[in-house]
Design a protein around this motif. Sequence first.
Motif, PDB file in Angstrom:
ATOM      1  N   GLN A   1      12.149   0.829 -25.321  1.00 29.53           N
ATOM      2  CA  GLN A   1      13.421   1.533 -25.163  1.00 29.53           C
ATOM      3  C   GLN A   1      13.910   1.576 -23.718  1.00 29.53           C
ATOM      4  O   GLN A   1      15.101   1.467 -23.449  1.00 29.53           O
ATOM      5  N   GLU A   2      12.984   1.731 -22.778  1.00 30.55           N
ATOM      6  CA  GLU A   2      13.359   1.967 -21.385  1.00 30.55           C
ATOM      7  C   GLU A   2      13.597   0.684 -20.593  1.00 30.55           C
ATOM      8  O   GLU A   2      14.225   0.716 -19.542  1.00 30.55           O
ATOM      9  N   GLY A   3      13.069  -0.447 -21.065  1.00 31.71           N
ATOM     10  CA  GLY A   3      13.221  -1.693 -20.323  1.00 31.71           C
ATOM     11  C   GLY A   3      11.978  -2.039 -19.536  1.00 31.71           C
ATOM     12  O   GLY A   3      10.872  -1.597 -19.855  1.00 31.71           O
ATOM     13  N   SER A   4      12.151  -2.829 -18.480  1.00 30.70           N
ATOM     14  CA  SER A   4      11.014  -3.300 -17.699  1.00 30.70           C
ATOM     15  C   SER A   4      11.049  -2.698 -16.301  1.00 30.70           C
ATOM     16  O   SER A   4      12.080  -2.216 -15.834  1.00 30.70           O
ATOM     17  N   GLY A   5       9.908  -2.744 -15.632  1.00 31.93           N
ATOM     18  CA  GLY A   5       9.820  -2.179 -14.292  1.00 31.93           C
ATOM     19  C   GLY A   5       8.672  -2.752 -13.507  1.00 31.93           C
ATOM     20  O   GLY A   5       7.817  -3.475 -14.042  1.00 31.93           O
ATOM     21  N   THR A   6       8.636  -2.425 -12.228  1.00 36.37           N
ATOM     22  CA  THR A   6       7.599  -2.907 -11.314  1.00 36.37           C
ATOM     23  C   THR A   6       7.185  -1.794 -10.374  1.00 36.37           C
ATOM     24  O   THR A   6       8.026  -1.038  -9.873  1.00 36.37           O
ATOM     25  N   VAL A   7       5.894  -1.693 -10.149  1.00 40.50           N
ATOM     26  CA  VAL A   7       5.345  -0.801  -9.127  1.00 40.50           C
ATOM     27  C   VAL A   7       4.475  -1.653  -8.213  1.00 40.50           C
ATOM     28  O   VAL A   7       3.606  -2.388  -8.685  1.00 40.50           O
ATOM     29  N   GLN A   8       4.745  -1.585  -6.919  1.00 37.50           N
ATOM     30  CA  GLN A   8       3.967  -2.374  -5.955  1.00 37.50           C
ATOM     31  C   GLN A   8       3.599  -1.480  -4.785  1.00 37.50           C
ATOM     32  O   GLN A   8       4.436  -0.732  -4.263  1.00 37.50           O
ATOM     33  N   GLY A   9       2.334  -1.527  -4.378  1.00 38.06           N
ATOM     34  CA  GLY A   9       1.909  -0.694  -3.259  1.00 38.06           C
ATOM     35  C   GLY A   9       0.474  -0.888  -2.891  1.00 38.06           C
ATOM     36  O   GLY A   9      -0.171  -1.857  -3.301  1.00 38.06           O
ATOM     37  N   ARG A  10      -0.032   0.065  -2.101  1.00 34.53           N
ATOM     38  CA  ARG A  10      -1.409  -0.032  -1.613  1.00 34.53           C
ATOM     39  C   ARG A  10      -2.017   1.372  -1.570  1.00 34.53           C
ATOM     40  O   ARG A  10      -1.293   2.373  -1.572  1.00 34.53           O
ATOM     41  N   MET A  11      -3.332   1.408  -1.500  1.00 31.14           N
ATOM     42  CA  MET A  11      -4.013   2.692  -1.524  1.00 31.14           C
ATOM     43  C   MET A  11      -5.291   2.646  -0.702  1.00 31.14           C
ATOM     44  O   MET A  11      -6.049   1.672  -0.762  1.00 31.14           O
TER      45      MET A  11
ATOM     46  N   VAL B   1      -1.606   6.864  -0.733  1.00 32.67           N
ATOM     47  CA  VAL B   1      -0.934   5.861  -1.550  1.00 32.67           C
ATOM     48  C   VAL B   1       0.474   5.624  -1.019  1.00 32.67           C
ATOM     49  O   VAL B   1       1.226   6.568  -0.797  1.00 32.67           O
ATOM     50  N   THR B   2       0.823   4.372  -0.822  1.00 28.34           N
ATOM     51  CA  THR B   2       2.170   3.990  -0.452  1.00 28.34           C
ATOM     52  C   THR B   2       2.712   3.050  -1.517  1.00 28.34           C
ATOM     53  O   THR B   2       2.138   1.987  -1.751  1.00 28.34           O
ATOM     54  N   LEU B   3       3.785   3.443  -2.193  1.00 26.34           N
ATOM     55  CA  LEU B   3       4.436   2.607  -3.185  1.00 26.34           C
ATOM     56  C   LEU B   3       5.762   2.135  -2.604  1.00 26.34           C
ATOM     57  O   LEU B   3       6.701   2.913  -2.464  1.00 26.34           O
ATOM     58  N   ASP B   4       5.824   0.861  -2.238  1.00 25.30           N
ATOM     59  CA  ASP B   4       7.039   0.318  -1.648  1.00 25.30           C
ATOM     60  C   ASP B   4       8.111   0.072  -2.701  1.00 25.30           C
ATOM     61  O   ASP B   4       9.301   0.186  -2.421  1.00 25.30           O
ATOM     62  N   THR B   5       7.683  -0.280  -3.912  1.00 23.81           N
ATOM     63  CA  THR B   5       8.614  -0.578  -4.995  1.00 23.81           C
ATOM     64  C   THR B   5       8.273   0.264  -6.207  1.00 23.81           C
ATOM     65  O   THR B   5       7.135   0.239  -6.687  1.00 23.81           O
ATOM     66  N   VAL B   6       9.240   1.044  -6.691  1.00 22.42           N
ATOM     67  CA  VAL B   6       9.088   1.804  -7.932  1.00 22.42           C
ATOM     68  C   VAL B   6      10.416   1.701  -8.662  1.00 22.42           C
ATOM     69  O   VAL B   6      11.401   2.337  -8.293  1.00 22.42           O
ATOM     70  N   ASN B   7      10.467   0.866  -9.691  1.00 23.79           N
ATOM     71  CA  ASN B   7      11.704   0.763 -10.462  1.00 23.79           C
ATOM     72  C   ASN B   7      11.386   0.579 -11.932  1.00 23.79           C
ATOM     73  O   ASN B   7      10.317   0.077 -12.296  1.00 23.79           O
ATOM     74  N   PHE B   8      12.310   1.012 -12.774  1.00 27.21           N
ATOM     75  CA  PHE B   8      12.128   0.899 -14.209  1.00 27.21           C
ATOM     76  C   PHE B   8      13.496   0.862 -14.870  1.00 27.21           C
ATOM     77  O   PHE B   8      14.318   1.751 -14.647  1.00 27.21           O
ATOM     78  N   GLY B   9      13.747  -0.179 -15.661  1.00 28.27           N
ATOM     79  CA  GLY B   9      15.051  -0.326 -16.281  1.00 28.27           C
ATOM     80  C   GLY B   9      16.130  -0.422 -15.220  1.00 28.27           C
ATOM     81  O   GLY B   9      16.050  -1.216 -14.288  1.00 28.27           O
ATOM     82  N   GLN B  10      17.127   0.411 -15.329  1.00 32.30           N
ATOM     83  CA  GLN B  10      18.221   0.428 -14.359  1.00 32.30           C
ATOM     84  C   GLN B  10      18.003   1.461 -13.260  1.00 32.30           C
ATOM     85  O   GLN B  10      18.887   1.686 -12.438  1.00 32.30           O
ATOM     86  N   ARG B  11      16.834   2.095 -13.233  1.00 34.31           N
ATOM     87  CA  ARG B  11      16.578   3.162 -12.271  1.00 34.31           C
ATOM     88  C   ARG B  11      15.526   2.722 -11.257  1.00 34.31           C
ATOM     89  O   ARG B  11      14.670   1.892 -11.538  1.00 34.31           O
ATOM     90  N   SER B  12      15.597   3.311 -10.087  1.00 32.72           N
ATOM     91  CA  SER B  12      14.614   3.032  -9.060  1.00 32.72           C
ATOM     92  C   SER B  12      14.444   4.280  -8.204  1.00 32.72           C
ATOM     93  O   SER B  12      15.215   5.228  -8.301  1.00 32.72           O
ATOM     94  N   VAL B  13      13.424   4.273  -7.377  1.00 24.83           N
ATOM     95  CA  VAL B  13      13.196   5.361  -6.429  1.00 24.83           C
ATOM     96  C   VAL B  13      13.493   4.822  -5.043  1.00 24.83           C
ATOM     97  O   VAL B  13      12.670   4.124  -4.448  1.00 24.83           O
ATOM     98  N   PRO B  14      14.691   5.092  -4.508  1.00 23.16           N
ATOM     99  CA  PRO B  14      15.068   4.565  -3.194  1.00 23.16           C
ATOM    100  C   PRO B  14      14.084   5.017  -2.114  1.00 23.16           C
ATOM    101  O   PRO B  14      13.695   6.180  -2.062  1.00 23.16           O
ATOM    102  N   GLY B  15      13.688   4.086  -1.283  1.00 24.71           N
ATOM    103  CA  GLY B  15      12.768   4.425  -0.212  1.00 24.71           C
ATOM    104  C   GLY B  15      11.315   4.472  -0.614  1.00 24.71           C
ATOM    105  O   GLY B  15      10.440   4.689   0.219  1.00 24.71           O
ATOM    106  N   GLY B  16      11.034   4.285  -1.914  1.00 23.32           N
ATOM    107  CA  GLY B  16       9.650   4.282  -2.365  1.00 23.32           C
ATOM    108  C   GLY B  16       9.023   5.665  -2.379  1.00 23.32           C
ATOM    109  O   GLY B  16       9.705   6.688  -2.331  1.00 23.32           O
ATOM    110  N   VAL B  17       7.713   5.685  -2.415  1.00 21.34           N
ATOM    111  CA  VAL B  17       6.942   6.921  -2.544  1.00 21.34           C
ATOM    112  C   VAL B  17       5.721   6.859  -1.635  1.00 21.34           C
ATOM    113  O   VAL B  17       5.090   5.814  -1.505  1.00 21.34           O
ATOM    114  N   ARG B  18       5.397   7.963  -1.029  1.00 19.79           N
ATOM    115  CA  ARG B  18       4.132   8.111  -0.299  1.00 19.79           C
ATOM    116  C   ARG B  18       3.461   9.366  -0.826  1.00 19.79           C
ATOM    117  O   ARG B  18       4.100  10.406  -1.015  1.00 19.79           O
TER     118      ARG B  18
END
Length: 274
Positions: free
Chosen positions: A65-75, A87-104
């Motif tokens: 239902q939600e589509g596809s996504g990618t998470v890329q990072g290091r720990m 943990v640093t996640l440089d890329t967090v996206n799913f479907g049409q949504r993303s988390v700008p600036g990533g996550v730490r």
Amino acid sequence: MLKRTMSMTAAGAALVMAAVAGCGSNAQPIQVNLAASEVLTLAAQKTAEVTSYTVDAVVNLTHPQEGSGTVQGRMLYQSKPQLAADVTLDTVNFGQRSVPGGVRAVLQGDTVYVKVEALKELVGATKPWIKVPLKEADGGSGEVNELLSRIQQFDLGNMTQLVTASQDVKAAGNETVNGEDTTHYTGTFPVDAAVQQLPADEQEQARDHLAELKDVKFDIWVAADGLPRKLAMNGAKDGASLDATLFFKGFNEPVSIQAPPADQIGELPKDTTN
């Protein structure tokens, strides 16, 4: 909106950290005449002893239902003198949504510090970091608690235990991973049987984590010390899929995981759950 963003962050990061939050080792070489299944058993024993490591990970996932996504990072991870992860996640996206600036995210003991740029706009945060005590994580931060519980309850030792349930593992040749000689093993494992390899108190969460998958295909590259240098897992069921690749290094090497400066830390507002 905040809840959706935090849920995306947690869901993506959980997939990464569920596979990486602990491992272990002896440095004694494995015997070249061991059967493939024996190598996996030995690797599971060795990974249970590692106290620190570094991992780079890429996770691609699909939901019907939600589509596809990618998470890329290091720990960075350590189990002693206390449980800690950075943990640093440089890329967090799913479907049409993303988390700008990533996550730490920085975990120290029973507290997690989260840095998500989107929080500034969503809740008017004035500090770059949010502090979330695990025992108080509920409502809008419940996803963070779930994420962090996976750090504590799943580790590479357990993931290696999962692959020991394989009945068809076989050697696939010698390959170099990040400059190190390894032996490549490949196989599949049934989720239900694999979960039974874990401690009883961890089986339920492991089953939940793998619930969307059926038989999981894996590839693992094991070096002469018996420790994995690369792990790839993929599986699918009813339109959902997971394809994860993780590279490990720095076993038992010193790591520095520090909490953010106190003047950079704020609290997650209580009224941001809607």
